[in-house]
Design a protein around this motif. Sequence first.
Motif, mmCIF file in Angstrom:
data_model
loop_
_atom_site.group_PDB
_atom_site.id
_atom_site.type_symbol
_atom_site.label_atom_id
_atom_site.label_comp_id
_atom_site.label_asym_id
_atom_site.label_seq_id
_atom_site.Cartn_x
_atom_site.Cartn_y
_atom_site.Cartn_z
ATOM 1 N N THR A 189 0.855 -1.193 0.000
ATOM 2 C CA THR A 189 0.000 0.000 0.000
ATOM 3 C C THR A 189 0.888 1.239 0.000
ATOM 4 O OG1 THR A 189 -0.068 0.176 2.420
ATOM 5 C CG2 THR A 189 -1.756 -1.200 1.365
ATOM 6 N N ALA A 190 0.324 2.348 -0.481
ATOM 7 C CA ALA A 190 1.048 3.622 -0.498
ATOM 8 C C ALA A 190 0.087 4.742 -0.163
ATOM 9 C CB ALA A 190 1.670 3.856 -1.872
ATOM 10 N N ASN A 236 0.687 7.983 -0.562
ATOM 11 C CA ASN A 236 0.810 9.076 -1.521
ATOM 12 C C ASN A 236 0.668 8.559 -2.951
ATOM 13 O OD1 ASN A 236 1.466 10.824 0.659
ATOM 14 N ND2 ASN A 236 3.590 10.104 0.566
ATOM 15 N N ASP A 237 0.220 9.456 -3.834
ATOM 16 C CA ASP A 237 0.110 9.068 -5.237
ATOM 17 C C ASP A 237 1.392 9.395 -6.011
ATOM 18 O OD1 ASP A 237 -0.052 11.780 -5.251
ATOM 19 O OD2 ASP A 237 -2.040 11.905 -6.195
ATOM 20 N N GLN A 262 4.878 2.944 -5.571
ATOM 21 C CA GLN A 262 3.459 2.582 -5.677
ATOM 22 C C GLN A 262 3.295 1.068 -5.526
ATOM 23 O OE1 GLN A 262 0.889 4.961 -5.997
ATOM 24 N NE2 GLN A 262 2.685 6.256 -5.486
ATOM 25 N N PRO A 263 2.069 0.601 -5.208
ATOM 26 C CA PRO A 263 1.837 -0.832 -5.042
ATOM 27 C C PRO A 263 2.313 -1.624 -6.256
ATOM 28 C CG PRO A 263 -0.049 0.387 -4.245
ATOM 29 C CD PRO A 263 0.851 1.389 -4.894
ATOM 30 N N GLU A 308 5.512 -2.311 -6.893
ATOM 31 C CA GLU A 308 6.950 -2.121 -7.105
ATOM 32 C C GLU A 308 7.727 -3.093 -6.214
ATOM 33 O OE1 GLU A 308 8.605 1.748 -6.865
ATOM 34 O OE2 GLU A 308 7.103 2.669 -8.172
ATOM 35 N N VAL A 319 4.692 3.775 2.994
ATOM 36 C CA VAL A 319 4.190 2.601 2.272
ATOM 37 C C VAL A 319 4.272 1.400 3.202
ATOM 38 C CG1 VAL A 319 4.938 3.503 0.028
ATOM 39 C CG2 VAL A 319 6.448 1.974 1.314
ATOM 40 N N HIS A 351 10.905 9.257 -11.659
ATOM 41 C CA HIS A 351 10.279 8.300 -10.733
ATOM 42 C C HIS A 351 11.340 7.479 -9.994
ATOM 43 C CE1 HIS A 351 6.499 9.376 -12.598
ATOM 44 N NE2 HIS A 351 7.018 9.082 -13.794
#
Length: 966
Positions: free
Chosen positions: A268-269, A271-272, A276-277, A279, A297, A427
């Motif tokens: 889970t994360a 922040n957007d 991110q889920p 990874e 996360v 990213h």
Amino acid sequence: MTDTAEKIDYSKTLYLPETDFPMRAGLPQKEPEIVARWQQMGLYKKLRASAAGREKFVLHDGPPYANGNIHIGHALNKILKDVINRSFQMRGFDANYVPGWDCHGLPIEWKIEEKYRERGKNKDEVPVNEFRKECRDFAAGWIKVQSEEFKRLGIEGDFDNPYTTMNFHAESRIAGELLKIARSGQLYRGSKPVMWSVVERTALAEAEVEYADVESDMIWVKFPVAEGPAALAGAFVVIWTTTPWTIPGNRAIAFSSRYPYGLYEVATAENDFGPQPGEKLIFAKRLAEESAAKAKVTFNFVRDIKADELAAVTCAHPLHGLGGGYDFHVPLLDGEHVTDDAGTGFVHTAPSHGREDFDAWMDNVRELEARGISSTIPFPVDDAGFFTVDAPGFGPDAECGAARVIDDSGKKGDANERVIKALIARHALFARGRLKHSYPHSWRSKKPVIFRNTPQWFVYMDKELGDGTTLRSRALNAIDETRFVPAAGQNRLRAMIEQRPDWVLSRQRAWGVPICVFVDEQGQILQDDEVNARILEAFEKEGADAWFAEGARERFLGKKANEPWKQVMDILDVWFDSGSTHTFTLEDRPDLKWPADLYLEGSDQHRGWFHSSLLESAATRGRAPYNAVLTHGFTMDEKGEKMSKSKGNVTAPQEVMKDAGADILRLWVMTSDYADDLRVGKTIIQTNVDAYRKLRNTIRWMLGTLAHDKGEVIALADLPELEQLMLHRLAELDELVRENYDAFDFKKIARALIDFANVELSAFYFDIRKDALYCDAPSSLRRRAALHVIRNIFDCMVTWMAPMLPFTMEEAWLSRDPSAVSVHLEQFPAIPAEWRNEALAAKWKKVRAIRSVVTGALEIERKDKRIGSSLEAAPVVHVTDGALRAALGGLDFSEICITSDIGVDGGEGPVEAFRLPEVPGVSVEPKLAEGTKCARSWRITKDVGSDPQYPDVSARDAAALRELGL
């Protein structure tokens, strides 16, 4: 009363103390007069002449910088040195002290540049030798100022002929030492990350750096796995760093095979942005959850990762493609320096920006080349802190120009933020934050430094030197053969030598001795004895300015001037200058010797002067230039805080000398434990003023009493026991004084002598003997014996303390004998072995124990006003212990207790008698003395008036008056 008695003024019949030695010292006024006298009489030359032919003791002076008034740390340092030199001089050595000054380098150059900046003047527009002359004149001016300040402290030395690193002969010798190292193959041109001051535009040594807390950006960066085990495909290795600006210099990632690692998937994360889920990320298992929390996360554990799997991984650079660069592979390297106590368990490795990074990279050069990875180390940052073309996307070709790490004022530039933004855009940022931590700063500009890869001149630490040794092994062996006081200094210096990298010698400045070599295009050094001889000869006659003069290259190269040799214009690290002082001081002066018996400096010099002197001497002579190293702590305020003008807690030696005197400052040093940090302030200074006053009064009383001394020598066997006891104490103290001057334990000496003066002399021996000294007849053996002993006490005390309190003891010595030249030309008295009498000391220990009970009883009587003086008492002492009672045999115990009479018996004594728990078996009944008070001695006796010619004095005093012809 007879006519004779009526005519006598008894006060004029007493041998009362007579002296011009003032009770009030007036040191601030008296000390400068003594300094002037020493200079006028040429005391330094008299000391050298008096010591001719003696064994030399050499304390080599660590040079302070000639760039300002002395501070309290200078005073501490020079006082310790002076006490040591004087103590050896007065114990049969020729202890010649030659003061010295460090004159080159950034501390002085910086001062001249500050003046330029104030006037809006550009240093680069000033001819180099004109600038160097300003530096030279600046240093010369401060040498004069500091010399006078040191002399005002009472420091005795060859101030008319000191050593300075800017002396032409010194500059020639420093250059000669460099050329020796070059000739032996130890000097090389290399490229390594060094501590660099952007503000000062020069490399810095560790000794030129101090640490201060700063708040830094910290980032966690994702490196995509490019090659490796299939199970890790698509995963990221995450690193952590507090220097985001070094990411463009990244060339590898270090891990440790000692720790377990794991593959994790983001579940889970919050922040957007960021991870991110889905990874997959690699962390040391111990640090995974902590890292996840930083990015907000949660992780699911996927699998363990073995060390051999990590070793097979190469990553892509997180800035791949930026500015058309970063298209190389980033290997994972197993590193001993990796820990799992912070970060991610992976260490971002930028060999351009860190020593451990550089070492890890260089240790794997062969493996890297075998894997097709270029081992070239880039130069991402220039001397002004700007990114170069080796940092694509951030250098001069970037759209908004080159990013900067630190600006000319020492403030953080835009490099961190620009790197972080580029990582976010790709990213590649896992998380970011802020961290307060200790960071290196230049101790001159007080601004942060950076680590950057630059071409510099180095001395190999580990190159074999043809005899099976390396510079490191030579230095470590020398440390083992050196005496360290305190002993912990040995381990400290050893650890530094064991861990230190190659010695970087070059500085990009103007004021100093140049690295006077010529190199070809490959960086090879010209080895030509004729060229070197011309260089050294020119430096000897003209100084190192000759290197920067017009036509210098052709002058020195001679016939080789047409060959493509390039003249090196870097200057030597100032620590090489000071590390070479042993050559042109100890070796070249016939009044000194090499090696030195002692180097003495603050504990920071394990990484400074002790260190550089050791390396320079080991490189050229195979051993240390010293036999012993003594270190002292730093000066703090009374609360233990660092002194600073902004806090208003600075104790300036000039102010202490003006208000209290240099001897007070010296007493503070002598009564402090200098091995640790020393506290000083108004309260501590006042404590020393009070201690000094008591000591001075003891000396004053001896001088007054010795005004009646005829110099008669009494045989030891003819002395009363009390006098024999005091000579025994002198013998004990002589041993203590000599042993502890050798051990440099001045506090033990000062404490012992001050206690001796206060407790054993003023409150015991002198108190007891005042009656005999003032009142006894001229022929009295007791009086003559006391004078004989006090003369010896005075000679011992004043000479023993002369190294510590040179002004006061000089004043006392000349007051005793105005025809004397100086106490500092004397030797400590030779104490006869027969003065030692342990049996007598043991007996008197018992006597004094009984006396302490009597004194305690009389103190209560005095406090309750039943008596005014102890002479009004005639106590009865009950001693049940036969051994204690036997100790009183043959003694006039009333004299020892300063009472008019006393009784001693073996009974228990009444219940109400006074007792001390620490002296069992002794009790005292206070009683008043019976008889009449003697008008001359004030003792109450029954024989007052027994001599009709002197009806108001005792028989003893009457006999004295008759002998005096009154």
